[in-house]
Design an enzyme around this catalytic site. Structure first.
Site, PDB file in Angstrom:
ATOM      1  N   TYR A   1       1.079  -1.262   0.065  1.00 57.56           N
ATOM      2  CA  TYR A   1      -0.007  -0.222   0.045  1.00 57.56           C
ATOM      3  C   TYR A   1       0.965   1.246   0.198  1.00 57.56           C
ATOM      4  O   TYR A   1       1.796   1.520   0.880  1.00 57.56           O
ATOM      5  CB  TYR A   1      -0.960  -0.132   1.200  1.00 57.56           C
ATOM      6  CG  TYR A   1      -1.937   1.209   1.122  1.00 57.56           C
ATOM      7  CD1 TYR A   1      -3.005   1.321   0.295  1.00 57.56           C
ATOM      8  CD2 TYR A   1      -1.853   2.107   2.073  1.00 57.56           C
ATOM      9  CE1 TYR A   1      -3.740   2.301   0.206  1.00 57.56           C
ATOM     10  CE2 TYR A   1      -2.424   3.376   2.050  1.00 57.56           C
ATOM     11  CZ  TYR A   1      -3.616   3.286   1.104  1.00 57.56           C
ATOM     12  OH  TYR A   1      -4.403   4.416   1.147  1.00 57.56           O
TER      13      TYR A   1
ATOM     14  N   LYS B   1       2.953  10.526   8.160  1.00 56.48           N
ATOM     15  CA  LYS B   1       2.724   9.889   9.548  1.00 56.48           C
ATOM     16  C   LYS B   1       3.466  10.331  10.732  1.00 56.48           C
ATOM     17  O   LYS B   1       3.424  11.738  10.929  1.00 56.48           O
ATOM     18  CB  LYS B   1       2.768   8.395   9.470  1.00 56.48           C
ATOM     19  CG  LYS B   1       1.704   7.701   8.503  1.00 56.48           C
ATOM     20  CD  LYS B   1       1.465   6.167   8.926  1.00 56.48           C
ATOM     21  CE  LYS B   1       0.725   5.454   7.688  1.00 56.48           C
ATOM     22  NZ  LYS B   1      -0.720   5.592   7.835  1.00 56.48           N
TER      23      LYS B   1
ATOM     24  N   ASP C   1       9.345   3.497   0.189  1.00 54.00           N
ATOM     25  CA  ASP C   1       8.171   4.118   0.956  1.00 54.00           C
ATOM     26  C   ASP C   1       8.115   3.936   2.499  1.00 54.00           C
ATOM     27  O   ASP C   1       8.048   2.774   2.844  1.00 54.00           O
ATOM     28  CB  ASP C   1       6.934   3.324   0.319  1.00 54.00           C
ATOM     29  CG  ASP C   1       5.570   4.030   1.150  1.00 54.00           C
ATOM     30  OD1 ASP C   1       5.871   4.659   2.201  1.00 54.00           O
ATOM     31  OD2 ASP C   1       4.525   3.690   0.654  1.00 54.00           O
TER      32      ASP C   1
HETATM   33  N1  PMP Z   1       2.665   4.521   2.186  1.00 54.45           N
HETATM   34  C1  PMP Z   1       2.142   3.669   3.262  1.00 54.45           C
HETATM   35  C2  PMP Z   1       3.264   2.502   3.251  1.00 54.45           C
HETATM   36  C3  PMP Z   1       1.395   3.821   4.073  1.00 54.45           C
HETATM   37  O1  PMP Z   1       0.982   2.812   4.886  1.00 54.45           O
HETATM   38  C4  PMP Z   1       0.223   4.953   3.910  1.00 54.45           C
HETATM   39  C5  PMP Z   1      -0.919   4.972   4.708  1.00 54.45           C
HETATM   40  N2  PMP Z   1      -1.338   3.921   5.370  1.00 54.45           N
HETATM   41  C6  PMP Z   1       0.570   5.826   2.817  1.00 54.45           C
HETATM   42  C7  PMP Z   1       1.714   5.423   1.923  1.00 54.45           C
HETATM   43  C8  PMP Z   1      -0.462   6.766   2.395  1.00 54.45           C
HETATM   44  O2  PMP Z   1      -0.341   7.762   3.696  1.00 54.45           O
HETATM   45  P1  PMP Z   1      -1.532   8.843   3.703  1.00 54.45           P
HETATM   46  O3  PMP Z   1      -2.742   7.897   4.477  1.00 54.45           O
HETATM   47  O4  PMP Z   1      -0.982   9.781   4.777  1.00 54.45           O
HETATM   48  O5  PMP Z   1      -1.885   9.216   2.613  1.00 54.45           O
END
Ligand code: PMP
Length: 473
Positions: free
Chosen positions: A184, A312, A284
């Protein structure tokens, strides 16, 4: 039913009862279902105020929530306050929060140092849309941690991965991207592919299909996103061989299927293969960033990407993302070839929070203490599993941990699909009814924050022990 509950948790998670092979094989299936039935009734009883609030919210918001990840049946708890490691719902139930905003609150809820910084900034303004000195302060602090010189700010992880991918496309002049099955990376089109595909759609394990995770993804986007299994360097090599791939975007440790660690040598092979074919490597680190250790997964694992996406926990509870990288790639923006824009980018409120997080709150010492506390919890859960001889894995990466209900360690999405979600759900609902708030998605992990005390870190071990005793009685 638990199956229906699970099928709506985290929106994209689909479960069929046939996937409960492990609990059946170990004779735990009926016990898990009995516990779940009893605990769902207890949950309904304890959360009447949340139910009322959800009924009202559903009239004005799809599923009654602002993000579909927040929806679950019969209704999510509706929260009125959070501080430190604790959270209170509208029914006045108190929780130790182990979810911590899907891992966004390594600093804790309303960390006093973050609050002090925000309070001070409120006297001086919240939005300038012209630079402030805090921008360079935070970019320098991130540069020290990740060993990458150039940074830009966004408002979310989604924007951070989206912009990093655009930089990679600009730098290489290539259209295609490669991502991992089960990974994700936010909710923009090119990565909402094969997030949690159904096995019947997913194709062969070593050459997975690209499966859209939502309606609204065009065929053109689908055609540009190639999907590979995690921990399979050969599959990556096959995907990059034609030298038409702009980037490989990957979580160095997958944290949306529990915690899935790289095999020894995998990330080194990824680094070598991407370099060989002129494909940029994007880590990521939205989840692993600063929670994996002071320098994120990049620092903990010793492999440096070309670009990194963060969000985050760097924001200390405020909406903030960032992406950074090697100068030659970030210079795509300097040259005006790649445009990176946003009204709220680098706003002083989020910047001052991030500066406090990176310089005062999540220091190397405080980070190490939280990771040490997490290790005690992980060890305690491992002992409980081992003593009861249960088919489960307890995993740790930095300040995060999880219990995954599989007989064998999970190396990729297909392994994760073998996990027993009946057991996982019984464990989750048992906890929430006893003041333990674990992430609701069953594929997330707990986070021990800077503000979890020794006692608050370990409280879950006692509840988990009671759960396992009931399960195996
Ligand atoms: N990348 C990863 C690995 C994530 O876990 C998340 C959110 N859970 C995101 C990107 C997207 O972040 P956001 O919810 O702040 O858009």
């Amino acid at each position: 039913s638990p199956v229906r509950v699970l099928s709506t948790l985290k929106g994209c998670l689909t479960v069929s009862s046939t996937e409960s092979a492990i609990s059946s094989a170990h004779g735990l299936g009926w016990r898990a279902k009995e516990i779940t039935q009893r605990e769902v009734a207890r949950y309904a009883e304890r959360t009447r105020g949340s139910q009322k609030a959800s009924v009202r919210a559903r009239l004005v918001m799809p599923l009654g929530v602002p993000s579909s990840f927040q929806a679950y049946d019969p209704h999510p708890i509706v929260v009125k306050a959070a501080r430190g490691a604790n959270m209170w719902d509208v029914d006045d139930n108190e929780y130790v929060d182990y979810d911590m905003g899907f891992g966004a609150l390594f600093s804790g809820h309303v960390n006093p140092l973050v609050r002090r910084a925000i309070d001070a900034q409120l006297d001086d303004g919240t939005l300038f849309v012209t630079p402030c000195e805090l921008n360079a302060d935070v970019a320098e602090l991130l540069g020290q941690r990740y060993g990458l010189p150039m940074w830009r700010f966004t408002n979310s992880g989604t924007e951070a991965t989206m912009d990093a991918i655009r930089v990679a496309r600009g730098a290489t002049g290539r259209d295609k991207i490669v991502k991992v099955e089960g990974g994700y990376h936010g909710h923009h089109d090119e990565v909402m592919i094969s997030m949690k595909p159904k096995l019947e759609d997913a194709g062969p394990a070593d050459r997975p299909n690209s499966v859209p995770a939502t309606a609204g993804i065009t065929q053109a986007v689908l055609g540009d996103t190639i999907v590979v299994p995690y921990n399979d360097a050969e599959a990556l090599e096959r995907a990059l061989r034609h030298e038409d791939v702009a980037c490989f975007i990957v979580e160095p440790v997958m944290e949306n299927i529990g915690i899935c660690l790289p095999d020894p040598g995998y990330l080194e092979a990824v680094r070598e293969i991407t370099t060989r074919y002129g494909t940029l490597l994007i880590f990521d680190e939205v989840k692993t960033g600063i929670t994996a250790g002071w320098g994120g997964a990049t620092g903990a694992l010793g492999v440096t990407p070309d670009l990194v996406a963060l969000a985050k926990s760097i924001g200390g509870g405020l909406p903030l993302g960032a992406f950074g990288g090697k100068r030659e790639y970030m210079d795509q923006i300097t040259m005006g070839r790649v445009l990176h824009l946003g009204t709220y980018n680098g706003n002083p409120l989020c910047m001052t929070a991030a500066k406090a997080v990176l310089s005062e709150v999540c220091t190397p010492q405080a980070t190490a203490i939280a990771i040490g506390r997490n290790k005690l919890l992980v060890d305690a859960c491992s002992d409980i599993i081992e003593e009861a001889n249960l088919p489960a894995q307890v995993l740790q990466f930095g300040a995060k941990g999880c219990v995954t209900w599989t007989a064998e360690p999970v190396r990729n999405y297909r392994d994760y699909k073998k996990s027993d979600l009946d057991l996982a759900f019984a464990q989750w609902i048992y906890g929430i009814n006893r003041g333990i708030l674990l992430p609701p998605g069953l594929d997330e992990q707990w986070l021990i924050s800077i503000m979890h005390s020794d006692e608050e870190s370990m409280r879950y071990a006692n509840v988990f022990s009671d759960f396992v005793n009931e399960l195996t009685a």
